[in-house]
Design an enzyme around this catalytic site. Structure first.
Site, PDB file in Angstrom:
ATOM      1  N   GLU A  59      38.123  64.468  46.258  1.00  0.00           N
ATOM      2  CA  GLU A  59      36.872  65.209  46.348  1.00  0.00           C
ATOM      3  C   GLU A  59      36.304  64.923  47.738  1.00  0.00           C
ATOM      4  OE1 GLU A  59      34.051  64.227  43.257  1.00  0.00           O
ATOM      5  OE2 GLU A  59      32.588  65.620  44.089  1.00  0.00           O
ATOM      6  N   ARG A 294      44.651  52.086  38.560  1.00  0.00           N
ATOM      7  CA  ARG A 294      44.106  52.193  39.907  1.00  0.00           C
ATOM      8  C   ARG A 294      44.216  50.848  40.607  1.00  0.00           C
ATOM      9  NH1 ARG A 294      39.687  55.067  39.784  1.00  0.00           N
ATOM     10  NH2 ARG A 294      38.574  54.283  41.569  1.00  0.00           N
ATOM     11  N   LYS A 304      33.309  55.133  46.312  1.00  0.00           N
ATOM     12  CA  LYS A 304      32.761  55.887  47.446  1.00  0.00           C
ATOM     13  C   LYS A 304      31.248  55.788  47.488  1.00  0.00           C
ATOM     14  CE  LYS A 304      35.427  59.527  46.644  1.00  0.00           C
ATOM     15  NZ  LYS A 304      36.098  60.817  46.705  1.00  0.00           N
TER      16      LYS A 304
HETATM   17  P1  ATP Z   1      35.709  56.874  43.964  1.00  0.00           P
HETATM   18  O1  ATP Z   1      35.533  56.242  42.632  1.00  0.00           O
HETATM   19  O2  ATP Z   1      35.914  55.907  45.066  1.00  0.00           O
HETATM   20  O3  ATP Z   1      34.658  57.901  44.279  1.00  0.00           O
HETATM   21  P2  ATP Z   1      37.429  58.909  43.119  1.00  0.00           P
HETATM   22  O4  ATP Z   1      38.507  58.640  42.170  1.00  0.00           O
HETATM   23  O5  ATP Z   1      36.219  59.580  42.596  1.00  0.00           O
HETATM   24  O6  ATP Z   1      37.084  57.592  43.893  1.00  0.00           O
HETATM   25  P3  ATP Z   1      38.654  61.114  44.374  1.00  0.00           P
HETATM   26  O7  ATP Z   1      38.370  61.730  45.674  1.00  0.00           O
HETATM   27  O8  ATP Z   1      38.350  61.901  43.167  1.00  0.00           O
HETATM   28  O9  ATP Z   1      37.906  59.724  44.347  1.00  0.00           O
HETATM   29  O10 ATP Z   1      40.137  60.558  44.332  1.00  0.00           O
HETATM   30  C1  ATP Z   1      41.271  61.283  44.731  1.00  0.00           C
HETATM   31  C2  ATP Z   1      42.477  60.684  44.079  1.00  0.00           C
HETATM   32  O11 ATP Z   1      42.620  59.318  44.446  1.00  0.00           O
HETATM   33  C3  ATP Z   1      42.369  60.732  42.582  1.00  0.00           C
HETATM   34  O12 ATP Z   1      43.583  61.247  42.073  1.00  0.00           O
HETATM   35  C4  ATP Z   1      42.160  59.314  42.176  1.00  0.00           C
HETATM   36  O13 ATP Z   1      42.768  59.043  40.958  1.00  0.00           O
HETATM   37  C5  ATP Z   1      42.824  58.529  43.305  1.00  0.00           C
HETATM   38  N1  ATP Z   1      42.189  57.231  43.463  1.00  0.00           N
HETATM   39  C6  ATP Z   1      40.903  56.985  43.757  1.00  0.00           C
HETATM   40  N2  ATP Z   1      40.662  55.668  43.771  1.00  0.00           N
HETATM   41  C7  ATP Z   1      41.836  55.048  43.489  1.00  0.00           C
HETATM   42  C8  ATP Z   1      42.253  53.682  43.344  1.00  0.00           C
HETATM   43  N3  ATP Z   1      41.410  52.682  43.505  1.00  0.00           N
HETATM   44  N4  ATP Z   1      43.549  53.445  43.061  1.00  0.00           N
HETATM   45  C9  ATP Z   1      44.412  54.453  42.911  1.00  0.00           C
HETATM   46  N5  ATP Z   1      44.102  55.745  43.017  1.00  0.00           N
HETATM   47  C10 ATP Z   1      42.824  56.057  43.294  1.00  0.00           C
HETATM   48 MG    MG Z   2      36.154  61.449  41.759  1.00  0.00          MG
END
Ligand code: ATP
Ligand code: MG
Length: 588
Positions: A59, A294, A304
């Site tokens: 995102e 994760r 984020k």
């Molecule tokens: P955040 O919680 O930091 O906002 P998010 O998962 O909302 O992270 P996205 O931009 O939606 O952030 O993530 C893009 C991809 O990265 C998703 O497929 C998510 O599963 C993966 N991802 C995010 N954080 C991790 C992590 N700590 N370990 C592995 N994969 C991750």
């Molecule tokens: Mg997300």
């Protein structure tokens, strides 16, 4: 993607699944028109030459961090290893928090990590917002077939009626609304006739399902908001759980890999795709969702939202602050793309949540740089050493390997002279036991130079040592026949004072003092390390060219990189990426 090395790939459960699917030819006949679209578009294509399709769907609401790197390496890595395609898809269905700046930063970082989204002639870079029309078309079809209805309850009423983990939900009074009426209201919603929150579109599934996600989840909500790509074209926006499976299906994704917290969403993911396939809007086989654990790294935060808070409130200098676990921060700190890929490879992929110690990341950087990094000498805490029997104004070259593991990298040379800089810690007036470096009466080797014998030191009025004196032994120069005639236990680094290059060196420590700064409902700000950055004026080996991004192993000290933003060859600013040994454990 050829630049990415593929060492013996650790097997993981996803590989097992993919290999089984490939063996069964599960996706082999599925048509692909060369671009995303519903069944009507894909039917015009021929069987997809990509053996699998994965995607990385960030995102664009923040910068990528080390957790994302795990997902990037996994998705792009699987596509590469199985002759498939991996799409970079911006999941930009939420108008409020997303910005173009983040889109560029994400593209930049995925490329930096060594991946791309090219598959033969396809550029697989997509934006979920490009699918809004398809999503809307699908929503109308769901309404017409009785699988969705327009609800008039407020978001709060919907929440209350949803029930809990232990109590079933109850039906909305609008659940039985005739399809024609829902369709009319959905069109009015789309056309902007209703204010935010007044109506929503919900799937009609089961308010008594043990899985809360199946209790008539909301598909569309009204948001009169400006979107960074579609502007004011839409005032209804799809919920993530509805948008995501549709995006995957439109792109012909075969294996949709996400983190464990989406496991409970999988039944809805399957339900929605099944309904759309029954309605003829999607072709089978449908994408399948798989979850993995994760990455949780000690001593950092990777949410984020929390990273944004650190940046916005000035606890760090920006998204690329070298102390942050963002990829742009790690890059500035001195991490290489290959070190991050190596780290992700060592993590493996599992379904069990775990915490990884920060030292694992640091070790990956050492292992990556040791065979390739040029060596140089730097003195971070300088103390003058005067070789009293060496003529004033004279100098002579000393020679050292650029990298002892790589003879082809050649040798470097730097001058020896009467006045040198050494580390303050390499002299003691009263040495403790087992101290083998300089103290009055002791001999050490000046690395790549002569053996010297310490004769004393000079102090200022305050009693601080300002100069150390020594005499050199003329026939003991490294690389000459007499080098080994005198045995010494200490070997210290130095630079010639008249020739050394001045530099600012930034010594970083962990940003947080606690391994789990954001565990429970702790305020992670209170765990910030007040001494996470210390700047020192250092002396470097002459000839050290501090172009931004230049990397060295400073002997005995660690790996260092000229800062990408602040360094110039005339005024070097250098970051310590990692110490040579895991100093954190010892200093705690
Ligand atoms: P955040 O919680 O930091 O906002 P998010 O998962 O909302 O992270 P996205 O931009 O939606 O952030 O993530 C893009 C991809 O990265 C998703 O497929 C998510 O599963 C993966 N991802 C995010 N954080 C991790 C992590 N700590 N370990 C592995 N994969 C991750
Ligand atoms: Mg997300």
């Amino acid at each position: 993607m050829s630049s990415v090395s593929s060492p013996a790939v650790a097997s993981n459960f996803l590989r097992t699944i993919i290999e089984k699917d490939l063996a069964e030819g599960r996706h082999a006949q599925k048509p692909w028109a060369g671009r995303p679209g519903p069944a009507s578009v894909q039917r015009q294509g021929s069987p997809d030459p990509a053996r699998i399709r994965t995607r990385f769907p960030p995102e664009p609401n923040g910068y990528l961090h080390i957790g994302h790197a795990k997902s990037i390496c996994l998705n792009f890595g699987l596509a590469r290893d199985y002759q498939g395609a991996c799409h970079l898809r911006f999941d930009d269905t939420n108008p409020e928090k997303e910005e173009e700046e983040y889109v560029h930063a994400i593209i930049d970082m995925v490329k930096w990590l060594g991946f791309d989204w090219q598959y033969h002639n396809e550029e697989n870079l997509y934006f979920a917002s490009d699918y809004f029309s398809y999503m809307y078309e699908f929503a109308e079809a769901l309404v017409q077939s009785g699988h969705a209805y327009v609800d008039e309850q407020s978001p709060e009423e919907i929440r209350v009626m949803r029930g809990t983990l232990t109590e079933p939900g109850s039906d909305s009074p609008w659940r039985g609304r005739p399809a024609g009426e829902s369709l009319r209201l959905l069109r009015e919603m789309r056309d902007g006739a209703h204010p935010d929150g007044s109506l929503c579109l919900r799937a009609r599934i089961d308010m008594r399902s043990p899985n809360l996600n199946m209790r008539d989840p909301v598909l569309y909500r009204i948001r009169h908001a400006e979107h960074h790509r579609t502007g004011r074209q839409w005032c209804i926006y799809p919920m993530y759980s509805w948008a995501h499976p549709v995006e995957d299906a439109l792109e012909g994704i075969t294996h949709s890999i996400c983190t464990l917290e989406f496991e409970d969403q999988r039944p809805f993911y399957d339900w929605i795709l099944e309904r759309l396939a029954e309605l003829g809007m999607l072709l089978r086989p449908l994408p399948q969702q798989y979850e993995f654990a994760r990455l949780n790294l000690n001593y950092v935060v990777t949410s984020k939202r929390k990273l944004l808070q650190l940046v916005r409130d000035g606890h760090v200098s920006g998204w690329d602050d070298p102390r942050l676990p963002t990829l742009s921060g790690l890059r500035r700190r001195g991490y290489t793309p290959s070190s991050i890929r190596l780290f992700c490879e060592r993590l493996g992929v599992s379904k069990a949540d775990s915490r990884i110690d920060y030292s694992v990341l640091e070790q990956a950087l050492r292992d990556d740089l040791d065979p390739v990094a040029a060596r140089a000498v730097a003195v971070l805490d300088p103390l003058k050493l005067v070789i009293t029997n060496y003529p004033e104004g004279q100098s002579e070259p000393c020679h050292a390997p650029v990298n002892p593991h790589d003879p082809e990298a050649g040798t470097r040379s730097f001058p020896f002279s009467r006045e040198l800089w050494i580390e303050r810690d390499d002299f003691r007036e009263d040495p403790p036991k087992k101290y083998f470096r300089l103290f009055p009466g002791n001999k050490v080797r000046l690395k790549y130079g002569y053996i010297v014998e310490c004769t004393g030191c000079v102090k200022n009025a305050a009693g601080e040592i300002i100069e150390v004196h020594a005499e050199y032994l003329p026939d003991t120069k490294s690389g000459t026949p007499g080098a080994d005639s005198v045995k010494v236990k200490g070997n210290i680094t130095w630079v010639s004072a008249a020739h050394a290059v001045a530099a600012e060196i930034r010594l970083y420590d962990r940003l947080f003092l606690e391994p789990h700064p954001d565990a429970g409902d702790k305020d992670f700000i209170t765990a910030l390390n007040p001494d996470s950055c210390k700047s020192v004026q250092a002396w470097l080996e002459p000839g050290s060219n501090a172009e931004p991004g230049a990397t060295w192993q400073f002997e005995r000290l660690g790996y260092f990189t000229a800062d990408l933003k602040d360094s110039t060859p005339r005024r070097p600013v250098i970051n310590r990426a990692v110490t040579l040994k895991d100093s954190w454990v010892q200093t705690k």
